[in-house]
Write an enzyme that holds these catalytic residues in place. Structure first.
Site, PDB file in Angstrom:
ATOM      1  N   CYS A  75     -13.910 -13.215 -36.450  1.00 21.89           N
ATOM      2  CA  CYS A  75     -14.388 -13.650 -35.129  1.00 21.89           C
ATOM      3  C   CYS A  75     -13.302 -14.263 -34.260  1.00 21.89           C
ATOM      4  O   CYS A  75     -13.110 -13.859 -33.111  1.00 21.89           O
ATOM      5  CB  CYS A  75     -15.521 -14.663 -35.304  1.00 21.89           C
ATOM      6  SG  CYS A  75     -16.978 -14.030 -36.138  1.00 21.89           S
ATOM      7  N   HIS A 132     -14.761 -18.577 -30.333  1.00 17.23           N
ATOM      8  CA  HIS A 132     -15.182 -18.674 -31.733  1.00 17.23           C
ATOM      9  C   HIS A 132     -16.288 -19.697 -31.949  1.00 17.23           C
ATOM     10  O   HIS A 132     -17.238 -19.465 -32.690  1.00 17.23           O
ATOM     11  CB  HIS A 132     -13.993 -19.004 -32.640  1.00 17.23           C
ATOM     12  CG  HIS A 132     -14.372 -19.078 -34.084  1.00 17.23           C
ATOM     13  ND1 HIS A 132     -14.327 -20.260 -34.803  1.00 17.23           N
ATOM     14  CD2 HIS A 132     -14.838 -18.131 -34.940  1.00 17.23           C
ATOM     15  CE1 HIS A 132     -14.743 -20.025 -36.047  1.00 17.23           C
ATOM     16  NE2 HIS A 132     -15.054 -18.754 -36.154  1.00 17.23           N
TER      17      HIS A 132
END
Length: 473
Positions: A75, A132
């Site tokens: 991610c 994130h």
């Protein structure tokens, strides 16, 4: 009154009213929808067993990039590339590292994508998991307003949390306000009775609808609205009604489910395996493996419904006529291929994710583009489509000439982890490990990424290794 004078006054009044009602800036809006852990397992990407009508409808209106590759299989670094247009650190704290660099006058840094659009008159809003950390903040519970993941980027960066108390609590998308503390105490999948409000993505979508009203009714500037949907991130949880969609669906066999024999970027699926699996292993228990896959599919359909709500609201606002829509998966996800359940490898399954771009001015519809493209290309593409200067510091390529014309682009896609780098061409994938070991796979052969042919093609290995070095350095 003289009729000519009366007519002139009327024209003047009409002109003034028209100017008052016209938007101050005719640049297109941008709606960026980020979906976490979404492999290209969608009906519009040839996964006929998946029920994804809303994303499929967007694909029918726009351009689907069937060979889109992220630049990192996790991610944080993948979103770094999306939001900066540059290669970056291969760790989940990549954007927080960049935030620290911004405070160091000795480190050369550049504006992020939302900051670049903000500088060009856009109102920038982020909701949910775009960077994130959902909401874009750090601290123990990811809600410390003094620790910003992307400084200078957003006019508003929002993360509604409801019963989940804080962004960290909402991050893993458990039902009914449950917060993940120890993964081993959390079931790998769940199906809560009830509707969409049982899961935190419902809060993100409702806030998105509120922001759309604000941006379309009370905002004179074009908007850059980014929305991050958490599902289908682990654990695989969605309302039971979505799981029920797949009760009678036959899932296709898992391709190449065996663990590779030679050195590769294979891993033990640590993120997946740490959850409560009731002592079951999907690599040895095919019934359990199928259950996992059905719950993943349920999460995809749940995420698809969230996308549908956003697109419906955009259309009802009337802004859809002047809004570029991008749907992007932050990386792929293994569902048993190579005996991996998760991301983090440099195989095709970790790096291949969906990318759909809808430009309302484009006459081409329902086009499946087979050219290789990268997440790195999204920043310059959006600049090009909106008429904004493409900054020199971005490292990708605008896809406008693919979107608007018949032209295909001969590209390669580079990706990386902390321990290896890879390049994908139309025919091959090369993986170079930090210790010098190489893997070479031929995608024009049935074996694809199951047979390492590096020993047989030293010249191609050298050529592709040089390409990696040129792109990353």
């Amino acid at each position: 009154m003289n009729s000519k004078l009366f007519f002139s006054i009327g024209v003047l009044i009409f002109s003034l009213n028209s100017c008052h009602n016209a938007p101050n800036n005719i640049k297109p809006n941008i709606l960026l929808i980020c979906v976490d852990d979404l492999r290209p397992e969608l009906n519009s990407f040839a996964a006929n067993h998946i029920i994804s009508p809303n994303i499929d409808e967007l694909a029918q209106k726009g351009i689907s990039f069937q060979k889109h590759y992220v630049n990192a299989p996790s991610c944080g670094p993948s979103r770094y590339t999306l939001l900066t247009g540059q290669y970056g650190p291969a760790t989940n704290d990549a954007l927080f590292q960049r935030a620290q660099w911004l405070q160091d006058s000795t480190v050369k840094t550049y504006p992020s994508m939302p900051e670049w659009f903000k500088k060009h008159g856009y109102t920038t809003v982020s909701i949910g998991k775009v960077s994130h950390h959902p909401g874009g903040r750090g601290g123990r519970d990811w809600n410390d307003s003094t620790i910003i993941e992307m400084p200078n980027a957003w006019d508003r960066h929002l993360m509604p949390v409801g019963n989940w108390l804080h962004p960290r609590g909402a991050m893993h998308g458990l039902a009914n306000g449950e917060i993940r503390n120890k993964a081993e105490q959390m079931a790998i999948f769940q199906s809560a009775e009830g509707n969409d409000v049982k899961y935190p993505d419902d809060l993100t979508v409702n806030e998105t609808l509120n922001q759309l009203k604000e941006l379309t009714n009370y905002n004179d500037n074009p908007f850059f609205l980014a929305v991050g949907i958490i599902k289908p991130h682990l654990p695989f949880g969605a309302p039971k009604s979505y799981y029920d969609l797949y009760k009678d669906v036959t899932l296709p066999p898992i391709p190449h489910p065996e663990k590779p024999e030679r050195q590769t970027t294979w891993h033990q699926s640590g993120e997946f395996m740490k959850y409560d699996r009731w002592g079951k292993d999907p690599n040895t228990d095919p019934i359990f493996a199928e259950e996992v896959r059905r719950h993943y599919a349920a999460c995809v359909s749940y995420a698809d419904d969230q996308v549908g709500k956003i697109l419906k609201a955009l259309k009802q606002s009337g802004a859809h006529k002047n809004t570029i829509v991008v749907l992007w998966g932050d990386h792929g996800w293994h569902l048993g291929e190579h005996a991996i359940w998760g991301k983090h490898s440099l195989f095709e399954e970790s790096l291949h994710s969906p990318l759909i771009i809808y430009d309302p001015t484009n006459e081409k519809k329902n086009q499946n583009i087979s050219s290789i493209v990268e997440t790195l290309d999204i920043f310059p593409t959006l600049c090009d489509l909106t008429g904004i200067e493409i900054p020199e510091f971005v490292e990708g390529t605008s896809l406008k000439r693919i979107i608007h014309g018949p032209e295909q682009v001969d590209k390669t896609a580079v990706s990386y982890t902390p321990n290896a780098q890879t390049i994908r061409t139309n025919t091959h994938r090369l993986i170079v490990h930090n210790d010098g070991y190489v893997e070479l796979y031929n995608h024009s052969k049935p074996e694809q990424e199951t047979k390492n042919i590096a020993d047989q093609h030293p010249e191609l290995v050298k050529e592709l290794t040089d390409l990696i070095q040129n792109k990353l350095h």
